[in-house]
Design a protein around this motif. Structure first.
Motif, PDB file in Angstrom:
ATOM      1  N   GLY A   1       0.720  -0.824  -0.299  1.00  0.00           N
ATOM      2  CA  GLY A   1      -0.578   0.032   0.486  1.00  0.00           C
ATOM      3  C   GLY A   1       0.246   1.151  -0.072  1.00  0.00           C
ATOM      4  N   LEU A   2       2.221   1.186   0.141  1.00  0.00           N
ATOM      5  CA  LEU A   2       3.173   2.473  -0.134  1.00  0.00           C
ATOM      6  C   LEU A   2       3.162   2.562  -1.474  1.00  0.00           C
ATOM      7  N   VAL A   3       3.018   2.239  -2.495  1.00  0.00           N
ATOM      8  CA  VAL A   3       3.498   2.668  -4.011  1.00  0.00           C
ATOM      9  C   VAL A   3       1.810   2.290  -4.945  1.00  0.00           C
ATOM     10  N   GLU A   4       1.598   3.669  -5.119  1.00  0.00           N
ATOM     11  CA  GLU A   4       0.395   2.747  -6.542  1.00  0.00           C
ATOM     12  C   GLU A   4       0.802   3.536  -7.426  1.00  0.00           C
ATOM     13  N   THR A   5      -0.248   3.554  -9.015  1.00  0.00           N
ATOM     14  CA  THR A   5       0.409   3.238 -10.638  1.00  0.00           C
ATOM     15  C   THR A   5      -0.702   4.003 -10.903  1.00  0.00           C
ATOM     16  N   GLU A   6      -0.381   4.807 -12.345  1.00  0.00           N
ATOM     17  CA  GLU A   6      -0.815   5.208 -12.768  1.00  0.00           C
ATOM     18  C   GLU A   6      -0.520   5.222 -14.445  1.00  0.00           C
ATOM     19  N   MET A   7      -1.095   5.618 -15.225  1.00  0.00           N
ATOM     20  CA  MET A   7      -1.120   5.048 -16.651  1.00  0.00           C
ATOM     21  C   MET A   7      -1.261   6.688 -17.325  1.00  0.00           C
ATOM     22  N   GLN A   8      -0.295   7.361 -17.896  1.00  0.00           N
ATOM     23  CA  GLN A   8       0.426   8.645 -18.688  1.00  0.00           C
ATOM     24  C   GLN A   8      -0.236   7.922 -20.024  1.00  0.00           C
ATOM     25  N   TYR A   9      -0.637   8.831 -20.945  1.00  0.00           N
ATOM     26  CA  TYR A   9      -0.817   8.947 -22.591  1.00  0.00           C
ATOM     27  C   TYR A   9      -0.113  10.161 -23.311  1.00  0.00           C
ATOM     28  N   ASP A  10       0.661  10.242 -23.887  1.00  0.00           N
ATOM     29  CA  ASP A  10       0.926  11.374 -24.957  1.00  0.00           C
ATOM     30  C   ASP A  10       0.348  11.941 -26.003  1.00  0.00           C
ATOM     31  N   GLY A  11       0.247  12.827 -26.240  1.00  0.00           N
ATOM     32  CA  GLY A  11      -0.069  12.905 -27.218  1.00  0.00           C
ATOM     33  C   GLY A  11      -0.475  12.270 -28.534  1.00  0.00           C
ATOM     34  N   ASP A  12       0.763  11.713 -28.714  1.00  0.00           N
ATOM     35  CA  ASP A  12       0.598  10.686 -29.865  1.00  0.00           C
ATOM     36  C   ASP A  12       0.501   9.329 -29.834  1.00  0.00           C
ATOM     37  N   GLY A  13      -0.129   8.978 -28.503  1.00  0.00           N
ATOM     38  CA  GLY A  13      -1.686   7.983 -28.541  1.00  0.00           C
ATOM     39  C   GLY A  13      -0.343   6.802 -27.664  1.00  0.00           C
ATOM     40  N   HIS A  14       0.974   6.810 -27.345  1.00  0.00           N
ATOM     41  CA  HIS A  14       1.218   6.222 -26.630  1.00  0.00           C
ATOM     42  C   HIS A  14       1.226   6.428 -24.910  1.00  0.00           C
ATOM     43  N   HIS A  15       1.595   5.295 -24.258  1.00  0.00           N
ATOM     44  CA  HIS A  15       1.405   4.907 -22.657  1.00  0.00           C
ATOM     45  C   HIS A  15       2.296   4.023 -22.307  1.00  0.00           C
ATOM     46  N   ARG A  16       2.460   4.749 -21.144  1.00  0.00           N
ATOM     47  CA  ARG A  16       3.584   3.407 -20.461  1.00  0.00           C
ATOM     48  C   ARG A  16       2.936   4.558 -18.525  1.00  0.00           C
ATOM     49  N   THR A  17       2.678   3.538 -18.068  1.00  0.00           N
ATOM     50  CA  THR A  17       2.780   2.553 -16.146  1.00  0.00           C
ATOM     51  C   THR A  17       3.701   3.480 -15.799  1.00  0.00           C
ATOM     52  N   VAL A  18       3.579   4.800 -15.017  1.00  0.00           N
ATOM     53  CA  VAL A  18       4.613   5.500 -13.873  1.00  0.00           C
ATOM     54  C   VAL A  18       4.103   4.951 -12.560  1.00  0.00           C
ATOM     55  N   PHE A  19       5.173   4.957 -11.283  1.00  0.00           N
ATOM     56  CA  PHE A  19       4.440   5.003  -9.766  1.00  0.00           C
ATOM     57  C   PHE A  19       5.122   6.255  -9.157  1.00  0.00           C
ATOM     58  N   LYS A  20       4.395   5.833  -7.667  1.00  0.00           N
ATOM     59  CA  LYS A  20       4.315   7.044  -6.988  1.00  0.00           C
ATOM     60  C   LYS A  20       4.320   6.817  -5.668  1.00  0.00           C
ATOM     61  N   THR A  21       4.280   7.025  -4.552  1.00  0.00           N
ATOM     62  CA  THR A  21       4.229   6.784  -3.025  1.00  0.00           C
ATOM     63  C   THR A  21       2.737   6.969  -2.974  1.00  0.00           C
ATOM     64  N   ASN A  22       2.388   6.398  -2.230  1.00  0.00           N
ATOM     65  CA  ASN A  22       0.857   7.107  -1.862  1.00  0.00           C
ATOM     66  C   ASN A  22       0.486   7.292  -0.232  1.00  0.00           C
ATOM     67  N   PHE A  23       1.761   6.983  -0.109  1.00  0.00           N
ATOM     68  CA  PHE A  23       1.051   8.773   1.084  1.00  0.00           C
ATOM     69  C   PHE A  23       2.501   9.966   1.893  1.00  0.00           C
ATOM     70  N   GLU A  24       2.119  10.155   2.161  1.00  0.00           N
ATOM     71  CA  GLU A  24       3.267  11.051   2.477  1.00  0.00           C
ATOM     72  C   GLU A  24       4.033  11.084   4.012  1.00  0.00           C
ATOM     73  N   SER A  25       3.250  10.723   4.998  1.00  0.00           N
ATOM     74  CA  SER A  25       4.426  10.628   6.343  1.00  0.00           C
ATOM     75  C   SER A  25       4.466   8.569   6.287  1.00  0.00           C
ATOM     76  N   LEU A  26       5.379   8.161   7.018  1.00  0.00           N
ATOM     77  CA  LEU A  26       5.412   6.721   7.667  1.00  0.00           C
ATOM     78  C   LEU A  26       6.221   6.923   8.888  1.00  0.00           C
ATOM     79  N   ALA A  27       5.103   6.177  10.062  1.00  0.00           N
ATOM     80  CA  ALA A  27       5.408   6.178  11.522  1.00  0.00           C
ATOM     81  C   ALA A  27       5.859   5.070  12.265  1.00  0.00           C
TER      82      ALA A  27
END
Length: 129
Positions: free
Chosen positions: A72-98
């Motif tokens: 649950g610390l990372v989530e994915t997004e699909m980014q679409y370029d203007g020319d129709g190409h796409h790729r999966t990108v990853f980002k953190t899913n939290f602001e703090s961890l204790a």
């Protein structure tokens, strides 16, 4: 210009499964895991860029990302370029961890960015092992 689609790791009831604290700590302690989280903490990035920034193989980065996503610390997004190409990108899913250790056991809590996860580990043994 690019469009973004977010994929979450929630189950059918809308709740995210959490792992025991010990398992989350094990995943955070894996080689490159902390570097990966630092790399994607401010900007979503594809695995190829993460691998270059961390100096790790793409296979290793994908294994860590999958493990961190299950926690649950990372989530994915699909980014679409203007020319129709796409790729999966990853980002953190939290602001703090204790991390909190009490007589009741170990607790890892991470929240922010749409999360609110808490995981409680096993209670310490009476013998102190």
């Amino acid at each position: 210009m690019s469009a973004t689609h977010t994929t979450t790791t929630e189950d059918s009831a809308g709740e995210t499964d959490t792992l025991p604290s010990g398992e989350i700590l094990t995943r955070l302690n894996a080689a490159y895991a902390q570097q990966i989280l630092e790399t994607i903490s401010t900007e979503a990035k594809p695995a190829r860029d993460i691998a270059v920034e961390c100096g790790a193989s793409r296979a290793t980065v994908y294994r860590r990302l999958n493990s961190l996503q299950e926690a649950g610390l990372v989530e994915t997004e699909m980014q679409y370029d203007g020319d129709g190409h796409h790729r999966t990108v990853f980002k953190t899913n939290f602001e703090s961890l204790a991390l909190e250790m009490t007589v009741d056991g170990l607790t890892v809590t991470f929240d922010g960015a749409g999360t609110g996860h808490s995981s409680i580990g096993a209670r310490p043994s009476a013998s102190g092992d």
